[in-house]
Every structure is written in structure tokens, then in C-alpha cells.
Design an enzyme around this catalytic site. Sequence first.
Site, short mmCIF file in Angstrom:
data_model
loop_
_atom_site.label_atom_id
_atom_site.label_comp_id
_atom_site.label_asym_id
_atom_site.label_seq_id
_atom_site.Cartn_x
_atom_site.Cartn_y
_atom_site.Cartn_z
N HIS A 136 0.86 -1.20 0.00
CA HIS A 136 0.00 0.00 0.00
C HIS A 136 0.89 1.24 0.00
O HIS A 136 1.04 1.94 1.00
CB HIS A 136 -0.93 0.01 1.22
CG HIS A 136 -2.02 1.02 1.12
ND1 HIS A 136 -3.29 0.78 1.58
CD2 HIS A 136 -2.07 2.27 0.63
CE1 HIS A 136 -4.06 1.83 1.38
NE2 HIS A 136 -3.31 2.76 0.79
N HIS A 138 1.76 4.92 -1.60
CA HIS A 138 1.52 6.12 -2.39
C HIS A 138 2.90 6.62 -2.81
O HIS A 138 3.67 7.09 -1.97
CB HIS A 138 0.82 7.20 -1.55
CG HIS A 138 -0.57 6.85 -1.12
ND1 HIS A 138 -1.69 7.49 -1.61
CD2 HIS A 138 -1.02 5.93 -0.23
CE1 HIS A 138 -2.77 6.99 -1.04
NE2 HIS A 138 -2.39 6.03 -0.20
N LYS A 219 -6.36 -0.24 -8.62
CA LYS A 219 -6.80 0.26 -7.32
C LYS A 219 -8.13 0.99 -7.45
O LYS A 219 -8.26 1.96 -8.20
CB LYS A 219 -5.75 1.21 -6.74
CG LYS A 219 -6.20 1.95 -5.48
CD LYS A 219 -6.48 1.00 -4.32
CE LYS A 219 -7.02 1.72 -3.09
NZ LYS A 219 -6.07 2.65 -2.50
N HIS A 221 -10.52 3.41 -5.51
CA HIS A 221 -10.44 4.36 -4.40
C HIS A 221 -11.66 5.26 -4.38
O HIS A 221 -12.09 5.77 -5.41
CB HIS A 221 -9.17 5.21 -4.51
CG HIS A 221 -8.81 5.91 -3.24
ND1 HIS A 221 -9.54 6.96 -2.73
CD2 HIS A 221 -7.80 5.68 -2.36
CE1 HIS A 221 -8.99 7.37 -1.60
NE2 HIS A 221 -7.94 6.61 -1.35
N HIS A 248 -10.41 0.59 -1.68
CA HIS A 248 -10.71 1.59 -0.65
C HIS A 248 -12.15 1.99 -0.93
O HIS A 248 -12.43 2.71 -1.89
CB HIS A 248 -9.75 2.77 -0.79
CG HIS A 248 -10.04 3.93 0.12
ND1 HIS A 248 -9.05 4.65 0.76
CD2 HIS A 248 -11.20 4.52 0.51
CE1 HIS A 248 -9.59 5.63 1.47
NE2 HIS A 248 -10.90 5.56 1.33
N HIS A 274 -6.78 -1.23 4.51
CA HIS A 274 -7.19 -0.68 5.82
C HIS A 274 -8.62 -1.10 6.17
O HIS A 274 -9.53 -0.29 6.29
CB HIS A 274 -7.03 0.84 5.88
CG HIS A 274 -7.33 1.59 4.62
ND1 HIS A 274 -8.56 1.61 4.04
CD2 HIS A 274 -6.52 2.36 3.83
CE1 HIS A 274 -8.53 2.35 2.96
NE2 HIS A 274 -7.28 2.82 2.81
N HIS A 322 -6.78 13.69 2.43
CA HIS A 322 -7.91 13.61 1.50
C HIS A 322 -8.40 14.98 1.03
O HIS A 322 -9.53 15.12 0.57
CB HIS A 322 -9.03 12.77 2.10
CG HIS A 322 -8.66 11.32 2.18
ND1 HIS A 322 -8.68 10.50 1.08
CD2 HIS A 322 -8.18 10.58 3.20
CE1 HIS A 322 -8.26 9.30 1.44
NE2 HIS A 322 -7.94 9.33 2.72
N ASP A 362 0.58 2.59 3.75
CA ASP A 362 -0.18 3.78 3.32
C ASP A 362 0.74 5.00 3.36
O ASP A 362 0.39 6.07 3.87
CB ASP A 362 -1.40 4.00 4.20
CG ASP A 362 -2.56 4.65 3.45
OD1 ASP A 362 -2.34 5.16 2.35
OD2 ASP A 362 -3.68 4.66 3.98
#
Length: 570
Positions: A136, A138, A219, A221, A248, A274, A322, A362
Site C-alpha cells: 500500500h 503512495h 486500485k 479508491h 478503498h 485498511h 484527502h 499507506d
Amino acid sequence: MPVTMSRRAYAGMFGPTTGDKIRLADTELLIEVERDFTIYGEEVKFGGGKVIRDGMGQSQRSRAEGAVDTLITNVVILDHTGVVKADVGLKDGRIAAIGKGGNPDIQPGVTITIGPGTEIIAGEGKILTAGGVDTHIHFIAPQQIEEALCSGVTTMLGGGSGPAEGTKATTCTSGPWHMMRMMQAAESLPMNIGFFGKGNASKPAALIEMVEAGACGLKLHEDWGTTPAAIDCCLSVCDALDVQATLHSDTLNESGFVETTIAAFKGRTIHAFHTEGAGGGHAPDIIKVVGEQNVLPSSTNPTRPFTRNTLDEHLDMLMVCHHLDPHIAEDIAFAESRIRKETIAAEDILHDLGALSMFSSDSQAMGRVGEVVIRCWQTADKMKRQRGALPEDISGNDNFRARRYIAKYTINPAIAHGISHVVGSVEPGKLADLVLWSPAFFGVKPDLVLKGGSIAYALMGDANASIPTPQPVHYRPMFASFGRSLIESSLIFVSAVSIERGVGARYGLSRPLEAVRGTRGSISKKSMILNDATPVMEVDPETYEVRADGELLTCEPADVLPMAQRYFLF
């Protein structure tokens, strides 16, 4: 002439042997050596006046005659398979053998040949593990790679294209052009790397395009819209092209509830990120997917383990990650809906039960890239202190618990993403991505990190000193982090279809490409080694209390953790 040695003297000379116990860092976890592959009286050790000398422990055999490139001597291996003491032979960047090293011309029971062309790494008193697999990531900053390597992680899967807002929030490398540029950038990074394409689309063409461009997974999201239609489309493409889908889900429950998302899976395999929910997902009950046979659940490390500070740090962290506005009430409500002490406490216990299967970071997006290994073992320690020994650990050691937890960041993420044929465990034939630890610093600060059989990073003293140990001692890149050695010592994980379409040549890549495989119907929760429990999950929508098979899952937050400040004074 036979000589009798005390266990203490033997451990000091050759490392622990069968029946000896080792404390992991400053935790309450004790592992016990189950088997010793070396032979008493025939152990090999390097140094002045020691065994590995010409005509003694070192044979005359050449590499072509079977001598290994490197031998790690007398090391304790901690892996999902068990806790054993052995010599480990490396050849051609792979693990060649685990057994008894030496000179087969004069020593009995030798299974790994030492020759004049063999380098030695002293493993006496050390612990050897497989490099961690963090699924995971980024890819916000390339500096993450150094942090991860120095923590014992050697494989990073995720998405992104640098500090763009899309990457700071979602693990997606969006589109073929960004995929190409990121794979080109990976050439200079001493890490196995794979990139996820964006999986949010209701029609398949753009998703197929990304997989054909080299994506090793897709992915989904919520920030891009994880609707039932997008889930269905993404999984259909993944099934067709044999790459993993990662999830996600919809925190706001805009397009449906957790049951809606589960229905959209249609029984197809998916890796749920998560899974507790603080990192994102249907509020308050995304944790229910732990009970689904087709869902491979993982945690990210900010909620690991549950401490008195966990809740306080999450709100600001979530607002930044976010792209939320603290002046907008709805944004605050969105953030607060994801942070629940009840589900975070339950997450601790679900890991200890083997119902949550994997750990990840993450990185820089509500997670710390250098703390996957630390947080995993802190969780294991907290659970031993609060829940006692596991039923399987009846011999006064914590071997089963240790095997369960190390599987969460090594073999299980490798299985989930179709790369377990090359990484994820200490087994012959796999890439020699290995981490050597002193027990007192286990899980915190490795001594050496090997990539493809060569030392990539190590604790190293002043380069102008007369010996390697004078201060300042800190992590420094070693020779496997430079030049052609860097390129040849690591892999880029891609889809099989992208190799067929020649992306390596089209992008001008020199690094080896490795196709992911077996990510779909052939794997399920049952494939998660030592972490395959599927309890019936219930979440009270008002109190957020979590039950597994009818039992309330709750525990107190920790006030103090091991593997923490005493290790990071400087």
C-alpha cells in the site's frame, strides 16, 4: 577430541541452537530454535584462526563445480515456516540452499559448498528474515525507498506519480503515460517495485489500457468513486488479465452500504486495504469484510496498535491526506466518521486471531513507510501482554505468534499480489532479498539489507575511519544501490500482458521485469498463511461495538510500547 561447551559459550561462539530462546527487541516475545541444520563440532565460522580457511572449511571447488557466491553462517531464520538455525547459501542473486555449509571433501553432512569464490556474511547471534512486502504505497516521494529499505522492506507495490493531489490521496498511477514515466524512474531505485493503475471506471477500455501499459494491479479508491459499477468493471478486467484488485471503499455510503459492495464483488477475489476503516471504507462497518472468503484483508500502520494517542493524531492526518477543508462542516463530519476507537481496538484482536491477514504502510497518505515492521511487532507484543500466549504456543515460546505476524508483511502480501514465486519468504529459489538483524534491534534497525544477493544498505561508520565501526554510524547505501548492480538486483513487477506487448523495450528499461501471476480465482482467504480465519462479523451501527462469532472484541489502548523511543535517541 570431543569438547563440551555450555549453552552460553556455544551461543557466544556459534549463535543459539535447538532449544535456545531469543527475545525479539524489547518485547515480551520469545522465539525458540526448533531445529539446527549445522553439525556440532563441524560448524563453519570466518575469521583469523577460524574454520573457513583453505583446506579446512573452504574447499578447492570452483563456482562451476557448485560453490555458492555467498554463505550466511550459523544464522537463526525466522519465517512463516518456522524458526531454524542454518547456513544459507546464495547464488546468482537467489537463495540457493538452506542447510550445512562447509568443505564436502573433509566434512560430513555438507549441503552447501564453500569455495575460494565464496563471500561470507557472519550470521552468528543474528536473525535472518525475508525482506518485507509493502503493498500500500503512495509513490509521493522517491525518498520513501530509502526509509523503507532501512526498515527491512524490499518490495513496494502501489501507485502514484509524485506529490500530485491524486497521488497524495490515492494509490493509483493514472494512465499509460504516467505508468511509463514511473517505471523509468524505478530504474534508479534499489527496491522491487510494482505500480497499480486506477481501477475506477464503469467501462473496461481505459483499465485494460493501463494493465497493458504495465500495471501489476488496479486500485479502486473512493476519492475517484468506488461505485458498484466501478467495482464490477475493475474485477472483470482483473479476472481477464490476472492482476489483483485493491479496494478503498465508500466511506460516505453514497452508492450503497458494505453489503452493496460485497454483492458487487460477486465472489471474486479482492484485496481490501485498511479493513478496519480509519484509513477509509464504509462507515462504520467495513470491517465486516473480514468474514468473507474472497476478501484478502489488510491493515495500514497508523492504527497499529491501538494506543492512547491513536485517535488524536488521525483527524488532522485525514484532513490533509484527502484534501478536506477544516472550514466545511461536511468535511469534518466525513473525517470524524472514519475514526472509531471500537473498531480500532477490534483490529488488534482480529490480527491476533489471524482474521486480518496483512500489514502495509499507506506511505505519506495516513501511513508511515518506515514503520510497517515495527508496528506489526508492536501489535504482536501488545496482544501477548493483553491476551496471553496463543493456544498454539504451549511450549513456553511465541513461535506460532511470531510466524503468524511475520507472515502478515512477507508471504501473505506476496501471495495476494502474485509475486510469492520470487519474494516473501526465506526459501530456495527465491530472490535473495534478505534482512539481517541483531536480536536486540529486531524489527527496528537491521544490520544489513540484501537485494538480489548483494548488500544494498547497511549500518556503516565513518568512511574515513580505520575500521567500519567508528561514529557516526548510520544507514548508508552500499554497492548494490549503485550502477548496473542496482538495476540487476531488483525487479519491476508488471502484468503478463504488458511483457507480451514489449513494454520493457518500448520504455527503454534495463531492469528485469517479472510478471505477476495467480492473483484471481486460485487464491482466497484460505491462501493467507496462518491468517485465514473468517469469523462471522457484526458491528453495532450505534455503539460501533464489534463482534466476531458472537464474541465482543475490545481491548484497552496501550500507554507504552516496545521498539519505540529507547531505539531512536539519535
